[in-house]
Design a protein around this motif. Sequence first.
Motif, PDB file in Angstrom:
ATOM      1  N   ALA A 222       0.833  -1.207   0.000  1.00 46.76           N
ATOM      2  CA  ALA A 222       0.000   0.000   0.000  1.00 46.76           C
ATOM      3  C   ALA A 222       0.864   1.251   0.000  1.00 46.76           C
ATOM      4  O   ALA A 222       0.611   2.201  -0.760  1.00 46.76           O
ATOM      5  N   ASN A 223       1.902   1.262   0.835  1.00 48.74           N
ATOM      6  CA  ASN A 223       2.773   2.438   0.903  1.00 48.74           C
ATOM      7  C   ASN A 223       3.554   2.633  -0.396  1.00 48.74           C
ATOM      8  O   ASN A 223       3.667   3.754  -0.904  1.00 48.74           O
TER       9      ASN A 223
ATOM     10  N   LEU B 187      -2.912  -1.153  -5.127  1.00 50.51           N
ATOM     11  CA  LEU B 187      -3.167  -0.381  -3.914  1.00 50.51           C
ATOM     12  C   LEU B 187      -4.473  -0.823  -3.252  1.00 50.51           C
ATOM     13  O   LEU B 187      -4.515  -1.059  -2.038  1.00 50.51           O
ATOM     14  N   ASP B 188      -5.533  -0.954  -4.043  1.00 46.14           N
ATOM     15  CA  ASP B 188      -6.813  -1.394  -3.483  1.00 46.14           C
ATOM     16  C   ASP B 188      -6.726  -2.814  -2.932  1.00 46.14           C
ATOM     17  O   ASP B 188      -7.264  -3.118  -1.864  1.00 46.14           O
ATOM     18  N   PHE B 189      -6.056  -3.698  -3.678  1.00 45.22           N
ATOM     19  CA  PHE B 189      -5.921  -5.078  -3.227  1.00 45.22           C
ATOM     20  C   PHE B 189      -5.180  -5.152  -1.898  1.00 45.22           C
ATOM     21  O   PHE B 189      -5.581  -5.875  -0.982  1.00 45.22           O
ATOM     22  N   SER B 190      -4.088  -4.390  -1.789  1.00 42.55           N
ATOM     23  CA  SER B 190      -3.311  -4.406  -0.549  1.00 42.55           C
ATOM     24  C   SER B 190      -4.099  -3.807   0.602  1.00 42.55           C
ATOM     25  O   SER B 190      -4.015  -4.281   1.739  1.00 42.55           O
ATOM     26  N   LYS B 191      -4.908  -2.780   0.331  1.00 44.76           N
ATOM     27  CA  LYS B 191      -5.736  -2.199   1.387  1.00 44.76           C
ATOM     28  C   LYS B 191      -6.792  -3.187   1.862  1.00 44.76           C
ATOM     29  O   LYS B 191      -7.078  -3.292   3.071  1.00 44.76           O
TER      30      LYS B 191
ATOM     31  N   LYS C 206      -7.790  -2.133   5.558  1.00 49.53           N
ATOM     32  CA  LYS C 206      -7.726  -0.676   5.711  1.00 49.53           C
ATOM     33  C   LYS C 206      -8.488   0.069   4.620  1.00 49.53           C
ATOM     34  O   LYS C 206      -8.268   1.252   4.403  1.00 49.53           O
ATOM     35  N   LEU C 207      -9.392  -0.626   3.934  1.00 51.28           N
ATOM     36  CA  LEU C 207     -10.166   0.030   2.885  1.00 51.28           C
ATOM     37  C   LEU C 207     -11.390   0.699   3.506  1.00 51.28           C
ATOM     38  O   LEU C 207     -12.215   0.041   4.142  1.00 51.28           O
ATOM     39  N   ASP C 208     -11.485   2.007   3.347  1.00 50.82           N
ATOM     40  CA  ASP C 208     -12.568   2.774   3.953  1.00 50.82           C
ATOM     41  C   ASP C 208     -13.663   3.039   2.926  1.00 50.82           C
ATOM     42  O   ASP C 208     -13.407   3.166   1.726  1.00 50.82           O
ATOM     43  N   PHE C 209     -14.897   3.147   3.418  1.00 53.15           N
ATOM     44  CA  PHE C 209     -16.045   3.453   2.566  1.00 53.15           C
ATOM     45  C   PHE C 209     -16.694   4.747   3.040  1.00 53.15           C
ATOM     46  O   PHE C 209     -16.827   4.982   4.244  1.00 53.15           O
ATOM     47  N   GLU C 210     -17.085   5.574   2.069  1.00 56.21           N
ATOM     48  CA  GLU C 210     -17.760   6.830   2.382  1.00 56.21           C
ATOM     49  C   GLU C 210     -19.261   6.603   2.517  1.00 56.21           C
ATOM     50  O   GLU C 210     -19.816   5.645   1.986  1.00 56.21           O
ATOM     51  N   GLU C 211     -19.903   7.487   3.217  1.00 51.56           N
ATOM     52  CA  GLU C 211     -21.368   7.499   3.327  1.00 51.56           C
ATOM     53  C   GLU C 211     -21.833   8.886   2.893  1.00 51.56           C
ATOM     54  O   GLU C 211     -21.942   9.802   3.711  1.00 51.56           O
ATOM     55  N   ILE C 212     -22.050   9.046   1.590  1.00 52.44           N
ATOM     56  CA  ILE C 212     -22.460  10.340   1.053  1.00 52.44           C
ATOM     57  C   ILE C 212     -23.732  10.155   0.224  1.00 52.44           C
ATOM     58  O   ILE C 212     -24.038   9.059  -0.229  1.00 52.44           O
TER      59      ILE C 212
END
Length: 358
Positions: free
Chosen positions: A52-53, A103-107, A112-118
């Motif tokens: 990810a880094n 990056l997404d796969f590693s997250k 550590k993959l975050d989801f928004e609520e919009i």
Amino acid sequence: SALLISSILLVLWASLRGLQQALRDKESSNQQLQIARDEALASARVKAEFLANMSHEIRTPMNGIIGMNDLLLDTTLSQEQRALAQTVQKSSHTLLKIINDILDFSKIEAGKLDFEEIAFDPMRSIEEVLELFSERAADKGLEIGYRTGTPLPRTVIGDDGRLRQVLSNLIGNAIKFTETGEVEIQVSADSTNPGHLEFAVCDTGIGIPEDKQSRLFQSFSQVDGSITRRFGGTGLGLAISRQLIHMMGGEIDMHSQPGAGSTFHFSVRFGLPDAPTDLSPRLPLEQAFLYIGQRRQLPDQLRSWGLQVHTAQGYPDAVEVLASTPKVHVLLDLSNAPAPVHRAAALRDACLQAGLPP
């Protein structure tokens, strides 16, 4: 008898000692397995965090390369220079897509993959994703569009970016593996829960053999090696999409037939705003439209917007509709037409011959 009892007790004692030793060995083995498991998980987390880094550090200069190259393309260049810069543009966007997938796969692996609520409009998201792929589809001569079943809510609560990511991956694959025909998105809302949206991405591409379909959603997996050599890709896109869909409370599956195309079905669950959601047609216009052409998706898409649409494949059918429907707006499909002006003139002449005003 005393000797017999002593012998039995000795045997029982020895058995008990053996059982205790076996339990101690089992406990020690379990502890070692637990330690090994914890070390493996920690190692996996470290690797995922490192990926990810590193992906983030690589993506930052890649964005700089893409940005500077876009500025270069806005300047005056010779034909050869422009061709070289466009090659840089295509290659850098391809590399950035690979970096983003890693990056997404590693997250996901690191949790550590975050989801928004919009709040967002799902129809606008679909239309804007399709707009991004319209040029690629046109370059291959493909028809691309969408159809809606049950009316969709104007506003849902969730992660708009992740929905676009899933749609982009599925549509991109559909265009990549389709040489002729069409790519279509079908979307509808659950009648009992409008926030539960169901999608289908359909194409008329090469299809996938049944014995290889189970490998599609595995990480770093392709149907076969020739697919990677011919079309490229990391084999991460569908695996990431599956994880994202599961995290949004949905499921994904597919069916395909070699030579007849593929359809990927998936569902996602979004929240709804506190205010009542508007399920009315998006364009409640009273005017009628007449579409003259061969494309199926365009009339369906217009009807999904709440428009009254008649269709005709030729001038005789068109004249009949024009004679029976007052104040109709004509949409004459001039795609792939060698002489668009002559086609419009031919329609006017057909109307005049039928006694209709020009």
